[in-house]
Design a protein around this motif. Structure first.
Motif, PDB file in Angstrom:
ATOM      1  N   PRO A  68       0.673  15.323  11.805  1.00 56.08           N
ATOM      2  CA  PRO A  68      -0.333  15.949  11.419  1.00 56.08           C
ATOM      3  C   PRO A  68      -1.515  16.119  12.652  1.00 56.08           C
ATOM      4  O   PRO A  68      -1.581  15.282  13.463  1.00 56.08           O
ATOM      5  CB  PRO A  68      -0.840  15.790  10.144  1.00 56.08           C
ATOM      6  CG  PRO A  68      -0.383  14.269  10.341  1.00 56.08           C
ATOM      7  CD  PRO A  68       0.814  14.080  11.073  1.00 56.08           C
ATOM      8  N   PRO A  69      -2.285  17.181  12.818  1.00 55.22           N
ATOM      9  CA  PRO A  69      -3.299  17.110  13.483  1.00 55.22           C
ATOM     10  C   PRO A  69      -4.394  16.149  13.077  1.00 55.22           C
ATOM     11  O   PRO A  69      -4.462  15.779  11.964  1.00 55.22           O
ATOM     12  CB  PRO A  69      -3.914  18.748  13.784  1.00 55.22           C
ATOM     13  CG  PRO A  69      -3.538  19.398  12.296  1.00 55.22           C
ATOM     14  CD  PRO A  69      -2.011  18.549  12.021  1.00 55.22           C
ATOM     15  N   VAL A  70      -5.078  15.649  13.959  1.00 56.03           N
ATOM     16  CA  VAL A  70      -6.353  14.800  13.555  1.00 56.03           C
ATOM     17  C   VAL A  70      -7.546  15.534  13.485  1.00 56.03           C
ATOM     18  O   VAL A  70      -7.784  16.371  14.448  1.00 56.03           O
ATOM     19  CB  VAL A  70      -6.562  13.672  14.675  1.00 56.03           C
ATOM     20  CG1 VAL A  70      -7.645  12.972  14.294  1.00 56.03           C
ATOM     21  CG2 VAL A  70      -5.115  12.986  14.683  1.00 56.03           C
ATOM     22  N   HIS A  71      -8.329  15.583  12.790  1.00 56.90           N
ATOM     23  CA  HIS A  71      -9.786  16.082  12.445  1.00 56.90           C
ATOM     24  C   HIS A  71     -10.660  15.110  12.616  1.00 56.90           C
ATOM     25  O   HIS A  71     -10.593  13.820  12.288  1.00 56.90           O
ATOM     26  CB  HIS A  71      -9.784  16.754  11.090  1.00 56.90           C
ATOM     27  CG  HIS A  71      -8.432  17.245  10.800  1.00 56.90           C
ATOM     28  ND1 HIS A  71      -8.225  18.939  11.471  1.00 56.90           N
ATOM     29  CD2 HIS A  71      -7.375  17.365   9.835  1.00 56.90           C
ATOM     30  CE1 HIS A  71      -7.090  19.260  10.919  1.00 56.90           C
ATOM     31  NE2 HIS A  71      -6.535  18.424  10.073  1.00 56.90           N
ATOM     32  N   GLU A  72     -11.780  15.248  13.277  1.00 59.47           N
ATOM     33  CA  GLU A  72     -12.920  14.296  13.325  1.00 59.47           C
ATOM     34  C   GLU A  72     -14.109  15.044  12.837  1.00 59.47           C
ATOM     35  O   GLU A  72     -14.416  16.175  12.502  1.00 59.47           O
ATOM     36  CB  GLU A  72     -13.212  14.679  14.964  1.00 59.47           C
ATOM     37  CG  GLU A  72     -14.519  13.499  15.275  1.00 59.47           C
ATOM     38  CD  GLU A  72     -14.780  13.594  16.652  1.00 59.47           C
ATOM     39  OE1 GLU A  72     -15.262  12.803  17.452  1.00 59.47           O
ATOM     40  OE2 GLU A  72     -14.936  14.969  17.215  1.00 59.47           O
ATOM     41  N   PHE A  73     -14.974  13.969  12.111  1.00 60.56           N
ATOM     42  CA  PHE A  73     -16.244  14.296  11.551  1.00 60.56           C
ATOM     43  C   PHE A  73     -17.137  13.354  12.169  1.00 60.56           C
ATOM     44  O   PHE A  73     -16.940  12.103  12.229  1.00 60.56           O
ATOM     45  CB  PHE A  73     -16.410  14.371  10.039  1.00 60.56           C
ATOM     46  CG  PHE A  73     -17.651  14.404   9.517  1.00 60.56           C
ATOM     47  CD1 PHE A  73     -17.821  15.970   9.002  1.00 60.56           C
ATOM     48  CD2 PHE A  73     -18.449  13.531   9.324  1.00 60.56           C
ATOM     49  CE1 PHE A  73     -19.186  16.257   8.638  1.00 60.56           C
ATOM     50  CE2 PHE A  73     -19.935  13.947   8.806  1.00 60.56           C
ATOM     51  CZ  PHE A  73     -19.999  15.097   8.539  1.00 60.56           C
ATOM     52  N   TYR A  74     -18.640  13.567  12.628  1.00 62.92           N
ATOM     53  CA  TYR A  74     -19.460  12.814  13.201  1.00 62.92           C
ATOM     54  C   TYR A  74     -20.832  13.360  12.883  1.00 62.92           C
ATOM     55  O   TYR A  74     -20.990  14.568  12.936  1.00 62.92           O
ATOM     56  CB  TYR A  74     -19.136  12.454  14.541  1.00 62.92           C
ATOM     57  CG  TYR A  74     -19.588  13.337  15.656  1.00 62.92           C
ATOM     58  CD1 TYR A  74     -20.815  13.631  16.083  1.00 62.92           C
ATOM     59  CD2 TYR A  74     -18.501  14.228  16.093  1.00 62.92           C
ATOM     60  CE1 TYR A  74     -20.916  14.580  17.072  1.00 62.92           C
ATOM     61  CE2 TYR A  74     -18.632  15.220  17.143  1.00 62.92           C
ATOM     62  CZ  TYR A  74     -19.850  15.414  17.535  1.00 62.92           C
ATOM     63  OH  TYR A  74     -20.199  16.263  18.305  1.00 62.92           O
TER      64      TYR A  74
END
Length: 154
Positions: free
Chosen positions: A120-126
C-alpha cells in the motif's frame, strides 16, 4: 553504494543482516507475533508490511528513536488520533489505518491502510512549528518508502 532500484526489501535486509555490525543488526518479529498483531487489530496486514515486520518488527537501526515496533501499533494509532484531535482537525484516520511509525515528540506519523493492497501507499501526517500537513500517498508503495529510508545504510 549499491543501486537500490534493482533491490527488493528482502535483498536489502539480507545485505544488511550479513554485516551484523552495530546499528545494522535487525530484530525481526516471529510469525506468531505478526499473527497476534493481526488478531489484535482485527485486520489482515498487507503483505509488504508483514514482510517488513518479519525483518525488523522488534526494532533495529532504521527506526532507532522512533516508535515502530509491532507491539506499539495500537498505541501509535491512539497517539495519532489524539494528535489530530488536539490540533482541532475535522478529518480522522481511516478505520483500517495502521500507524506503523511516529516520532518520540509526537510531531509526525506515517500510516498505511489495510484495504489499499499488498504493497500500500504510505501516508504522512506532521505538525511541526505551527505547520500541519496531511500528505496522502507520500510514497506510492511501502516498499518504495522503506528502500528510500534504507538508502543511507548501504
Amino acid at each position: 553504494m549499491q543501486s537500490l532500484p534493482f533491490l527488493s526489501i528482502t535483498q536489502v535486509f539480507h545485505n544488511l543482516q550479513k554485516r551484523k555490525v552495530g546499528r545494522y543488526f535487525t530484530r525481526p518479529c516471529s510469525v506468531e507475533e505478526v499473527q497476534k498483531l493481526e488478531d489484535n487489530l482485527g485486520l489482515r496486514l498487507p503483505a509488504a508490511y508483514r514482510e517488513l515486520l518479519l525483518w525488523i518488527g522488534n526494532g533495529g537501526f532504521v527506526f532507532e528513536g522512533q516508535y515502530f515496533r509491532h507491539y506499539l501499533i495500537k498505541g501509535n494509532r491512539a497517539m495519532a488520533i489524539k494528535l489530530m484531535q488536539v490540533l482541532g482537525l475535522s478529518e480522522s484516520l481511516p478505520e483500517d489505518a495502521i500507524v506503523f511509525l511516529h516520532d518520540q515528540l509526537d510531531e509526525y506519523f506515517y500510516y498505511i491502510c489495510a484495504s489499499e493492497g499488498d504493497d500500500p501507499p504510505v501516508h504522512e501526517f506532521y505538525a511541526v512549528g505551527g505547520e500541519c500537513k496531511h500528505v496522502k500517498n507520500y510514497s506510492k508503495k511501502l516498499e518504495e518508502y522503506m528502500l528510500r529510508r534504507l538508502r543511507s545504510f548501504l
